[in-house]
Write a protein that holds these residues in place. Sequence first.
Motif, PDB file in Angstrom:
ATOM      1  N   UNK A  58      12.312  51.257  77.352  1.00  0.00           N
ATOM      2  CA  UNK A  58      12.808  52.625  77.162  1.00  0.00           C
ATOM      3  C   UNK A  58      14.311  52.624  76.935  1.00  0.00           C
ATOM      4  N   UNK A  59      15.036  51.809  77.709  1.00  0.00           N
ATOM      5  CA  UNK A  59      16.486  51.741  77.544  1.00  0.00           C
ATOM      6  C   UNK A  59      16.875  51.219  76.159  1.00  0.00           C
ATOM      7  N   UNK A  60      16.182  50.172  75.690  1.00  0.00           N
ATOM      8  CA  UNK A  60      16.479  49.645  74.357  1.00  0.00           C
ATOM      9  C   UNK A  60      16.205  50.673  73.266  1.00  0.00           C
ATOM     10  N   UNK A  61      15.103  51.432  73.391  1.00  0.00           N
ATOM     11  CA  UNK A  61      14.801  52.465  72.402  1.00  0.00           C
ATOM     12  C   UNK A  61      15.872  53.534  72.354  1.00  0.00           C
ATOM     13  N   UNK A  62      16.384  53.909  73.507  1.00  0.00           N
ATOM     14  CA  UNK A  62      17.441  54.918  73.534  1.00  0.00           C
ATOM     15  C   UNK A  62      18.713  54.399  72.865  1.00  0.00           C
ATOM     16  N   UNK A  63      19.035  53.133  73.079  1.00  0.00           N
ATOM     17  CA  UNK A  63      20.227  52.561  72.459  1.00  0.00           C
ATOM     18  C   UNK A  63      20.089  52.545  70.936  1.00  0.00           C
ATOM     19  N   UNK A  64      18.914  52.135  70.426  1.00  0.00           N
ATOM     20  CA  UNK A  64      18.688  52.099  68.974  1.00  0.00           C
ATOM     21  C   UNK A  64      18.755  53.498  68.383  1.00  0.00           C
ATOM     22  N   UNK A  65      18.140  54.474  69.072  1.00  0.00           N
ATOM     23  CA  UNK A  65      18.172  55.844  68.580  1.00  0.00           C
ATOM     24  C   UNK A  65      19.601  56.369  68.533  1.00  0.00           C
ATOM     25  N   UNK A  66      20.398  56.050  69.533  1.00  0.00           N
ATOM     26  CA  UNK A  66      21.791  56.478  69.522  1.00  0.00           C
ATOM     27  C   UNK A  66      22.571  55.868  68.369  1.00  0.00           C
ATOM     28  N   UNK A  67      22.317  54.582  68.064  1.00  0.00           N
ATOM     29  CA  UNK A  67      23.017  53.929  66.953  1.00  0.00           C
ATOM     30  C   UNK A  67      22.640  54.576  65.619  1.00  0.00           C
ATOM     31  N   UNK A  68      21.346  54.912  65.430  1.00  0.00           N
ATOM     32  CA  UNK A  68      20.897  55.556  64.180  1.00  0.00           C
ATOM     33  C   UNK A  68      21.559  56.912  64.019  1.00  0.00           C
ATOM     34  N   UNK A  69      21.613  57.688  65.081  1.00  0.00           N
ATOM     35  CA  UNK A  69      22.248  59.015  65.012  1.00  0.00           C
ATOM     36  C   UNK A  69      23.725  58.878  64.645  1.00  0.00           C
ATOM     37  N   UNK A  70      24.408  57.897  65.229  1.00  0.00           N
ATOM     38  CA  UNK A  70      25.821  57.699  64.917  1.00  0.00           C
ATOM     39  C   UNK A  70      26.017  57.302  63.461  1.00  0.00           C
ATOM     40  N   UNK A  71      25.123  56.452  62.927  1.00  0.00           N
ATOM     41  CA  UNK A  71      25.227  56.030  61.532  1.00  0.00           C
ATOM     42  C   UNK A  71      25.014  57.206  60.586  1.00  0.00           C
ATOM     43  N   UNK A  72      23.998  58.025  60.856  1.00  0.00           N
ATOM     44  CA  UNK A  72      23.735  59.190  60.005  1.00  0.00           C
ATOM     45  C   UNK A  72      24.916  60.154  60.038  1.00  0.00           C
ATOM     46  N   UNK A  73      25.495  60.341  61.191  1.00  0.00           N
ATOM     47  CA  UNK A  73      26.640  61.235  61.315  1.00  0.00           C
ATOM     48  C   UNK A  73      27.829  60.722  60.507  1.00  0.00           C
ATOM     49  N   UNK A  74      28.046  59.395  60.531  1.00  0.00           N
ATOM     50  CA  UNK A  74      29.145  58.807  59.775  1.00  0.00           C
ATOM     51  C   UNK A  74      28.935  58.973  58.279  1.00  0.00           C
ATOM     52  N   UNK A  75      27.685  58.744  57.803  1.00  0.00           N
ATOM     53  CA  UNK A  75      27.387  58.885  56.372  1.00  0.00           C
ATOM     54  C   UNK A  75      27.589  60.322  55.921  1.00  0.00           C
ATOM     55  N   UNK A  76      27.151  61.276  56.720  1.00  0.00           N
ATOM     56  CA  UNK A  76      27.310  62.682  56.353  1.00  0.00           C
ATOM     57  C   UNK A  76      28.786  63.054  56.267  1.00  0.00           C
ATOM     58  N   UNK A  77      29.604  62.537  57.181  1.00  0.00           N
ATOM     59  CA  UNK A  77      31.035  62.818  57.112  1.00  0.00           C
ATOM     60  C   UNK A  77      31.662  62.235  55.851  1.00  0.00           C
ATOM     61  N   UNK A  78      31.235  61.011  55.472  1.00  0.00           N
ATOM     62  CA  UNK A  78      31.768  60.390  54.256  1.00  0.00           C
ATOM     63  C   UNK A  78      31.403  61.204  53.017  1.00  0.00           C
ATOM     64  N   UNK A  79      30.144  61.673  52.945  1.00  0.00           N
ATOM     65  CA  UNK A  79      29.719  62.479  51.800  1.00  0.00           C
ATOM     66  C   UNK A  79      30.492  63.792  51.740  1.00  0.00           C
TER      67      UNK A  79
END
Length: 209
Positions: A58-79
């Motif tokens: 469960x802890x590993x899944x939460x870490x991966x989900x947090x990384x994906x959200x951060x990546x999507x947020x960064x891409x949206x800011x760049x666009x």
Amino acid sequence: MSDNFPPPPPEQPQPQPQPSPEAGQQQHPVGAPQQSPWAAPAAPPRKQRTGLIVTLAVGGGLVVAGAVVALVYSVMNSLSDELALRTERSDAPFSTPYDEEPEEGYEDEYDAEPVEPEAEEDVTLTKCTRDSLIGWPHADLKIVNGSDTTARYFVYVKFVDADGAEVTDGLATTEDLAPGESAKVQAQGLGEVPAGMTCEIDRVERDPV
């Protein structure tokens, strides 16, 4: 007492009384150590590691989900930044729509280039004759190079009768002519033509050197 009486029988060993289970006493095998009633209770069995594995998953899944959200947020800011930059460029004061009419006095660079005259304009038919002995025709031509480059000329002449039908043809060529240079050439027809024939320039080819 008479000595003839038999001696009494030997004493038999009596069985020892066994403790009853109802009395709350536990039976122990022979040679086994007896447990004291004040001894510490036995340790409970070890728990399985299933709970630890589930927690790690469960802890590993939460870490991966947090990384994906951060990546999507960064891409949206760049666009968003790129779109804002393009909007600023499109609104720049130096941008000119393609459909806007040019200012008065504007001259396109391609319109400024001189247009060379047609090759036919460089050729003049000066004489058209028929040989009186063999009846073969020929045409005298004057060629002036009106282009900006050195070129050679190929002039095709046709000879026609009084009805306008072509009887024969001829070809006249020049050496390399510099711009403005002139030359006199003759196109000779092959074969006899009737009297009253005329000469016509069919086509002219100017070959730049």
